[in-house]
Design a protein around this motif. Structure first.
Motif, PDB file in Angstrom:
ATOM      1  N   HIS A 203       0.820  -1.223   0.000  1.00 14.29           N
ATOM      2  CA  HIS A 203       0.000   0.000   0.000  1.00 14.29           C
ATOM      3  C   HIS A 203       0.853   1.272   0.000  1.00 14.29           C
ATOM      4  O   HIS A 203       0.507   2.244  -0.643  1.00 14.29           O
ATOM      5  CB  HIS A 203      -1.013  -0.008   1.167  1.00 14.29           C
ATOM      6  CG  HIS A 203      -0.420   0.122   2.525  1.00 14.29           C
ATOM      7  ND1 HIS A 203       0.211  -0.916   3.160  1.00 14.29           N
ATOM      8  CD2 HIS A 203      -0.366   1.179   3.384  1.00 14.29           C
ATOM      9  CE1 HIS A 203       0.611  -0.516   4.356  1.00 14.29           C
ATOM     10  NE2 HIS A 203       0.276   0.757   4.514  1.00 14.29           N
ATOM     11  N   ASP A 204       1.987   1.261   0.698  1.00 16.77           N
ATOM     12  CA  ASP A 204       2.801   2.483   0.764  1.00 16.77           C
ATOM     13  C   ASP A 204       4.095   2.384  -0.039  1.00 16.77           C
ATOM     14  O   ASP A 204       5.036   3.134   0.209  1.00 16.77           O
ATOM     15  CB  ASP A 204       3.146   2.784   2.240  1.00 16.77           C
ATOM     16  CG  ASP A 204       2.065   3.619   2.922  1.00 16.77           C
ATOM     17  OD1 ASP A 204       1.225   4.219   2.205  1.00 16.77           O
ATOM     18  OD2 ASP A 204       2.054   3.680   4.159  1.00 16.77           O
ATOM     19  N   LYS A 207       6.025   5.367  -1.307  1.00 17.65           N
ATOM     20  CA  LYS A 207       6.809   6.262  -0.447  1.00 17.65           C
ATOM     21  C   LYS A 207       8.301   6.211  -0.777  1.00 17.65           C
ATOM     22  O   LYS A 207       9.056   7.085  -0.366  1.00 17.65           O
ATOM     23  CB  LYS A 207       6.579   5.915   1.028  1.00 17.65           C
ATOM     24  CG  LYS A 207       5.234   6.421   1.545  1.00 17.65           C
ATOM     25  CD  LYS A 207       5.110   6.258   3.039  1.00 17.65           C
ATOM     26  CE  LYS A 207       3.779   6.851   3.530  1.00 17.65           C
ATOM     27  NZ  LYS A 207       3.532   6.526   4.943  1.00 17.65           N
ATOM     28  N   HIS A 232       2.467   9.600  -3.003  1.00 13.46           N
ATOM     29  CA  HIS A 232       2.916   8.206  -2.847  1.00 13.46           C
ATOM     30  C   HIS A 232       1.850   7.226  -3.361  1.00 13.46           C
ATOM     31  O   HIS A 232       2.161   6.098  -3.720  1.00 13.46           O
ATOM     32  CB  HIS A 232       3.300   7.893  -1.389  1.00 13.46           C
ATOM     33  CG  HIS A 232       2.148   7.609  -0.460  1.00 13.46           C
ATOM     34  ND1 HIS A 232       1.437   8.607   0.163  1.00 13.46           N
ATOM     35  CD2 HIS A 232       1.598   6.436  -0.039  1.00 13.46           C
ATOM     36  CE1 HIS A 232       0.495   8.046   0.926  1.00 13.46           C
ATOM     37  NE2 HIS A 232       0.577   6.735   0.835  1.00 13.46           N
ATOM     38  N   HIS A 258      -5.749   3.512  -1.371  1.00 16.05           N
ATOM     39  CA  HIS A 258      -5.927   3.197   0.049  1.00 16.05           C
ATOM     40  C   HIS A 258      -6.172   4.431   0.922  1.00 16.05           C
ATOM     41  O   HIS A 258      -6.448   4.303   2.108  1.00 16.05           O
ATOM     42  CB  HIS A 258      -4.760   2.363   0.594  1.00 16.05           C
ATOM     43  CG  HIS A 258      -3.461   3.096   0.700  1.00 16.05           C
ATOM     44  ND1 HIS A 258      -2.657   3.344  -0.400  1.00 16.05           N
ATOM     45  CD2 HIS A 258      -2.827   3.652   1.756  1.00 16.05           C
ATOM     46  CE1 HIS A 258      -1.579   4.004  -0.008  1.00 16.05           C
ATOM     47  NE2 HIS A 258      -1.658   4.208   1.298  1.00 16.05           N
ATOM     48  N   HIS A 259      -6.042   5.653   0.352  1.00 21.52           N
ATOM     49  CA  HIS A 259      -6.397   6.864   1.115  1.00 21.52           C
ATOM     50  C   HIS A 259      -7.711   7.477   0.636  1.00 21.52           C
ATOM     51  O   HIS A 259      -8.062   8.577   1.049  1.00 21.52           O
ATOM     52  CB  HIS A 259      -5.268   7.904   1.033  1.00 21.52           C
ATOM     53  CG  HIS A 259      -4.078   7.522   1.863  1.00 21.52           C
ATOM     54  ND1 HIS A 259      -4.089   7.509   3.239  1.00 21.52           N
ATOM     55  CD2 HIS A 259      -2.832   7.115   1.499  1.00 21.52           C
ATOM     56  CE1 HIS A 259      -2.902   7.109   3.698  1.00 21.52           C
ATOM     57  NE2 HIS A 259      -2.118   6.862   2.654  1.00 21.52           N
ATOM     58  N   ASP A 287      -5.266   0.250   7.772  1.00 19.39           N
ATOM     59  CA  ASP A 287      -4.194   1.252   7.899  1.00 19.39           C
ATOM     60  C   ASP A 287      -4.548   2.287   8.969  1.00 19.39           C
ATOM     61  O   ASP A 287      -3.713   2.662   9.802  1.00 19.39           O
ATOM     62  CB  ASP A 287      -4.024   1.933   6.524  1.00 19.39           C
ATOM     63  CG  ASP A 287      -2.750   2.754   6.422  1.00 19.39           C
ATOM     64  OD1 ASP A 287      -1.795   2.472   7.171  1.00 19.39           O
ATOM     65  OD2 ASP A 287      -2.718   3.688   5.582  1.00 19.39           O
TER      66      ASP A 287
END
Ligand SMILES: [Fe+2]
Length: 347
Positions: A203-204, A207, A232, A258-259, A287
């Motif tokens: 998911h990240d 970054k 990201h 995911h955000h 998360d």
């Protein structure tokens, strides 16, 4: 020598045929016949005897295939036309009586050749079926190997993103477990749960592309820095997109979305409701729960009860409208499991 069964009603005819065929074939009398266990390679029959044997013969021919127990029917006069119409049912060929030895010999030879060809074909078909099973097994093994390689690649990519992330060590592992817990509670099948468990780790991954001065800044981010941080999501998708693998395609959607929030107030696309992929909706809640349980420069680590209440009731920053209501209910039903995962995988 080929085994030929004689099903002949008249004893004189039977004796004549036995004398004629005996030197060339193993001639079997009716009382020697065991059609199912060891069928003859050819049956020479007259209509009356065939009638008596018909049920047993049909059964044996169904088991072994008709062409492996061919039947030559001896008929007289007008019976030829009638018998010919039934060929393929209980007999493969007809020979007229009184018998011509040359004709009988030719027809027997033809039927035995036909039988040999059929036996060979049957053997090949059996071999082909066995070979295709071997191939299927090899394909399954290879697919499993490929899946394993893909999983391992994802894990190593995750390790690379952990290297740059400021989140404490086991954040990614916990998000994976929380995601699987939610998917399972929603009734997703085992394969999907396993897949979501693995792709949640990505998911990240975006970054990796966030500059250090933003990623590692201890204080609050200004508007420009915040815009870089939000990237990201799209950068993560860019790293994973374009693959033919459904597994990586799911990883890409998780990275991008995911955000997002169920009420449309998230980023990067402001998607709402079911327009947000299910995988991303699951990872979103996982998360957020882990973020609430983790200490940050601007907040303490909340207890399970506090985190649970914030998710279910809101606290001004987080609101229940942010989450898919069905996923929220799955979380509420299984909240204790989230605490257990958190405790087992704490930093
Ligand atoms: Fe993120």
């Amino acid at each position: 020598m080929a085994r030929v069964a004689l099903l002949v009603e008249h004893s004189g005819n039977r004796r004549l045929l036995h004398d004629y065929l005996g030197p060339h074939y193993t001639v079997m009398a009716e009382e020697e016949l065991c059609l199912e266990a060891e069928p003859p390679e050819l049956v020479v029959a007259d209509p009356r005897a065939l009638h008596r044997w018909e049920p047993a013969l049909r059964q044996a021919r169904a088991i072994w295939s008709p062409l492996l127990i061919p039947v030559l029917l001896m008929v007289s006069g007008d019976g030829v036309r009638q018998a010919s119409e039934r060929l393929g049912d209980t007999a493969e060929d007809v020979v007229r009586r009184p018998l011509s030895k040359a004709e009988l010999w030719a027809r027997i030879q033809n039927l035995l050749r036909l039988r040999a060809f059929s036996a060979d074909l049957n053997g090949r078909l059996t071999d082909t079926a066995a070979y295709s099973q071997v191939l299927e097994r090899r394909v399954a093994e290879r697919t499993e190997q490929l899946q394993y390689t893909l999983s391992e690649t994802v894990q190593r990519l995750t390790r690379a993103s952990e290297f740059r992330d400021t989140d404490t060590g086991r954040h990614i592992a916990r998000v994976c477990h929380h995601t699987r817990q939610l998917a399972d509670a929603l009734g997703c099948d085992g394969q999907l749960c396993r897949e979501l468990f693995e792709v949640a780790a990505l998911h990240d991954v975006g970054k990796i592309a966030v500059p250090d001065h933003v990623l590692r800044k201890p204080g609050p981010l200004d508007a420009e820095e915040w815009a870089l941080m939000k990237r990201h999501t799209v950068d993560g998708e860019w790293m994973l997109q374009g693959s033919d693998s459904p597994y990586l395609q799911r990883g890409a959607e998780v990275a991008r979305s995911h955000h997002e929030r169920y009420d449309g107030t998230g980023y990067p696309d402001g998607l709402a409701g079911d327009a947000i992929p299910l995988s991303a909706r699951l990872v979103q809640l996982a998360d957020v729960y882990d973020a609430l349980r983790t200490e940050r420069p601007y907040k303490p680590a909340f207890s399970h009860e506090q985190a649970r209440r914030i998710i279910l009731e809101g606290d001004g920053r987080t609101a229940p409208e942010h989450f898919d209501p069905e996923i929220l209910r799955a979380f509420e039903r299984n909240a204790a499991a989230f605490d257990r995962i958190q405790e087992t995988l704490k930093d």
